[in-house]
Design a protein around this motif. Structure first.
Motif, short mmCIF file in Angstrom:
data_model
loop_
_atom_site.label_atom_id
_atom_site.label_comp_id
_atom_site.label_asym_id
_atom_site.label_seq_id
_atom_site.Cartn_x
_atom_site.Cartn_y
_atom_site.Cartn_z
N LEU A 185 -6.57 7.94 -6.92
CA LEU A 185 -6.72 8.72 -5.67
C LEU A 185 -5.80 8.08 -4.63
O LEU A 185 -6.24 7.29 -3.79
CB LEU A 185 -8.19 8.68 -5.24
CG LEU A 185 -8.59 9.64 -4.10
CD1 LEU A 185 -8.33 11.10 -4.48
CD2 LEU A 185 -10.06 9.46 -3.73
N ILE A 186 -4.53 8.41 -4.73
CA ILE A 186 -3.53 7.76 -3.88
C ILE A 186 -3.08 8.75 -2.81
O ILE A 186 -2.39 9.73 -3.11
CB ILE A 186 -2.36 7.24 -4.74
CG1 ILE A 186 -2.96 6.19 -5.66
CG2 ILE A 186 -1.24 6.68 -3.87
CD1 ILE A 186 -2.04 5.43 -6.52
N VAL A 187 -3.52 8.50 -1.59
CA VAL A 187 -3.21 9.40 -0.48
C VAL A 187 -2.97 8.57 0.80
O VAL A 187 -3.44 7.43 0.89
CB VAL A 187 -4.36 10.41 -0.20
CG1 VAL A 187 -4.38 11.52 -1.24
CG2 VAL A 187 -5.71 9.72 -0.16
N ASN A 188 -2.27 9.15 1.72
CA ASN A 188 -2.08 8.58 3.06
C ASN A 188 -1.53 7.16 3.07
O ASN A 188 -2.11 6.25 3.64
CB ASN A 188 -3.38 8.63 3.87
CG ASN A 188 -3.12 8.32 5.34
OD1 ASN A 188 -2.03 8.62 5.85
ND2 ASN A 188 -4.08 7.73 6.02
N ARG A 189 -0.37 6.98 2.45
CA ARG A 189 0.34 5.72 2.61
C ARG A 189 1.16 5.87 3.88
O ARG A 189 1.96 6.81 3.99
CB ARG A 189 1.26 5.54 1.40
CG ARG A 189 1.73 4.15 1.17
CD ARG A 189 2.58 4.08 -0.08
NE ARG A 189 1.79 4.17 -1.30
CZ ARG A 189 2.34 4.02 -2.52
NH1 ARG A 189 3.62 3.80 -2.66
NH2 ARG A 189 1.58 4.11 -3.59
N ASN A 190 0.97 5.04 4.87
CA ASN A 190 1.67 5.22 6.15
C ASN A 190 2.05 3.86 6.74
O ASN A 190 1.59 2.83 6.24
CB ASN A 190 0.78 6.05 7.11
CG ASN A 190 -0.41 5.26 7.61
OD1 ASN A 190 -0.26 4.19 8.20
ND2 ASN A 190 -1.61 5.76 7.37
N PRO A 191 2.88 3.83 7.78
CA PRO A 191 3.33 2.54 8.31
C PRO A 191 2.19 1.65 8.80
O PRO A 191 2.31 0.43 8.84
CB PRO A 191 4.25 2.93 9.48
CG PRO A 191 4.62 4.34 9.24
CD PRO A 191 3.50 4.97 8.47
N PHE A 192 1.07 2.24 9.16
CA PHE A 192 -0.05 1.46 9.68
C PHE A 192 -0.90 0.82 8.57
O PHE A 192 -1.59 -0.16 8.82
CB PHE A 192 -0.96 2.34 10.55
CG PHE A 192 -0.27 2.90 11.76
CD1 PHE A 192 -0.08 2.13 12.90
CD2 PHE A 192 0.21 4.19 11.75
CE1 PHE A 192 0.56 2.64 14.00
CE2 PHE A 192 0.86 4.71 12.85
CZ PHE A 192 1.04 3.93 13.98
N ASN A 193 -0.88 1.43 7.37
CA ASN A 193 -1.76 0.89 6.32
C ASN A 193 -1.01 0.33 5.13
O ASN A 193 -1.64 -0.17 4.19
CB ASN A 193 -2.79 1.94 5.87
CG ASN A 193 -2.18 3.09 5.06
OD1 ASN A 193 -1.06 3.02 4.59
ND2 ASN A 193 -2.93 4.15 4.91
N ILE A 194 0.32 0.36 5.16
CA ILE A 194 1.08 -0.02 3.97
C ILE A 194 0.83 -1.50 3.60
O ILE A 194 0.68 -1.84 2.43
CB ILE A 194 2.60 0.29 4.15
CG1 ILE A 194 3.32 0.18 2.81
CG2 ILE A 194 3.25 -0.58 5.18
CD1 ILE A 194 3.30 1.45 2.03
N ALA A 195 0.76 -2.37 4.61
CA ALA A 195 0.54 -3.79 4.33
C ALA A 195 -0.89 -4.02 3.83
O ALA A 195 -1.13 -4.81 2.92
CB ALA A 195 0.81 -4.61 5.58
N TYR A 196 -1.84 -3.31 4.43
CA TYR A 196 -3.25 -3.40 4.00
C TYR A 196 -3.37 -2.98 2.54
O TYR A 196 -4.03 -3.64 1.73
CB TYR A 196 -4.09 -2.51 4.92
CG TYR A 196 -5.45 -2.13 4.41
CD1 TYR A 196 -6.50 -3.03 4.40
CD2 TYR A 196 -5.68 -0.84 3.92
CE1 TYR A 196 -7.75 -2.66 3.93
CE2 TYR A 196 -6.93 -0.46 3.46
CZ TYR A 196 -7.96 -1.38 3.46
OH TYR A 196 -9.18 -1.01 2.99
N LEU A 197 -2.71 -1.86 2.18
CA LEU A 197 -2.77 -1.40 0.79
C LEU A 197 -2.11 -2.42 -0.14
O LEU A 197 -2.58 -2.65 -1.25
CB LEU A 197 -2.10 -0.02 0.66
CG LEU A 197 -2.78 1.13 1.40
CD1 LEU A 197 -1.99 2.43 1.25
CD2 LEU A 197 -4.22 1.36 0.90
N GLY A 198 -1.02 -3.03 0.35
CA GLY A 198 -0.35 -4.07 -0.45
C GLY A 198 -1.27 -5.25 -0.71
O GLY A 198 -1.34 -5.77 -1.82
N THR A 199 -2.00 -5.68 0.32
CA THR A 199 -2.95 -6.79 0.15
C THR A 199 -4.02 -6.40 -0.87
O THR A 199 -4.40 -7.21 -1.73
CB THR A 199 -3.63 -7.13 1.49
OG1 THR A 199 -2.63 -7.43 2.44
CG2 THR A 199 -4.57 -8.32 1.34
N LYS A 200 -4.51 -5.16 -0.79
CA LYS A 200 -5.55 -4.74 -1.75
C LYS A 200 -5.00 -4.76 -3.17
O LYS A 200 -5.70 -5.17 -4.10
CB LYS A 200 -6.06 -3.34 -1.40
CG LYS A 200 -6.90 -3.34 -0.13
CD LYS A 200 -7.95 -2.26 -0.12
CE LYS A 200 -7.40 -0.90 -0.37
NZ LYS A 200 -8.42 0.14 -0.17
#
Ligand SMILES: Nc1nc2c(ncn2[C@@H]2O[C@H](COP(=O)(O)OP(=O)(O)OP(=O)(O)O)[C@@H](O)[C@H]2O)c(=O)[nH]1
Length: 228
Positions: A185-200
């Protein structure tokens, strides 16, 4: 006074779920049935949204969603939660059959106020795992055993689970829940969450293509209009 021995230990139930009521919930994509449950141990209210014939024994398209007030209700772009909630409901509506569990374990189980404290630390350079740890919490305190009595109540025996989180899949399986399939379920990759998603992806094992190796600094960039 003697110190307690193992035979003195009394098994304390971790949850005791009571079904409260259900009603129709019209949404932009379909009219779901909303089922309300109450955990007598934690005092938490949990929800399940269902659509179609879910009790016929066939694996059910599903999402086990943890509460994220900022993402689900306030449109926060720091995470992908709100977009995942909407995408999951849309997919269930398109298929005409499915279930979404809405579990009240905000902030990966640390609660809303502590999540704001964690976000403050993240604004100043910590990543999402470091922020939890600096506050004295584990990276993820969530539990999924509460899903089992909800599934039993709904007569669901097997799930096709929408998630990128293999730890969630394993935790559900360990709770005795059959997972027939994991659906990304990969949705809403954006400049504000890209680093957070990378950490996850790097620290929590989420399966998010191309982000598992990216070195990212988890800091919220200024909004576009801040530069105007
Ligand atoms: N402590 C903390 N909680 C967060 C943060 N961002 C989102 N959350 C919470 O994380 C939970 C959602 O976790 P995710 O990791 O996005 O989702 P998941 O359920 O593990 O995985 P998916 O099924 O792939 O979405 C919700 O309870 C959110 O409130 C954060 O930076 N810190």
């Amino acid at each position: 006074m003697l110190s307690p021995t193992p035979s003195d230990a009394v098994a304390v139930p971790e949850e005791k779920l009571e079904f409260v009521s259900s009603c129709k919930l019209p949404m932009p994509w379909a009219t779901f049935e909303l089922h309300a449950f109450y955990d007598q141990i934690s005092g938490k209210e949990h929800l399940a949204l269902t659509l179609g014939d879910i009790g016929n024994g066939e694996p059910v398209l599903s999402r086990v969603h943890s509460e994220c007030l900022t993402g689900d209700a306030l449109f926060s772009q720091r995470c992908d939660c709100g977009a995942q909630l909407e995408a999951a409901l849309k997919k269930i509506a398109k298929e005409g059959r499915g279930v979404l569990f809405y579990l009240r374990q905000e902030g990966r189980g640390i609660g809303l106020l502590n999540k704001v404290r964690a976000y403050h630390l993240q604004d100043h350079g910590a990543d999402t795992v470091e922020a939890n740890e600096r506050l004295g919490f584990a990276a993820d305190l969530r539990r999924y055993t509460i899903c089992l009595p909800m599934l039993e109540h709904l007569h669901i025996t097997s799930l096709r689970l929408m998630t990128n989180n293999p730890r969630k899949v394993n935790a559900l399986k360990e709770s005795g829940i059959e997972i027939a399939e994991r659906i990304p379920l990969i949705v809403n990759r954006n400049p504000f969450n890209i680093a957070y998603l990378g950490t996850k992806a790097r620290k929590l094992g989420h399966l998010i293509p191309a982000l598992d190796k990216a070195e990212t600094v988890e800091k919220v960039p200024p909004a576009a209009h801040d530069n105007e």
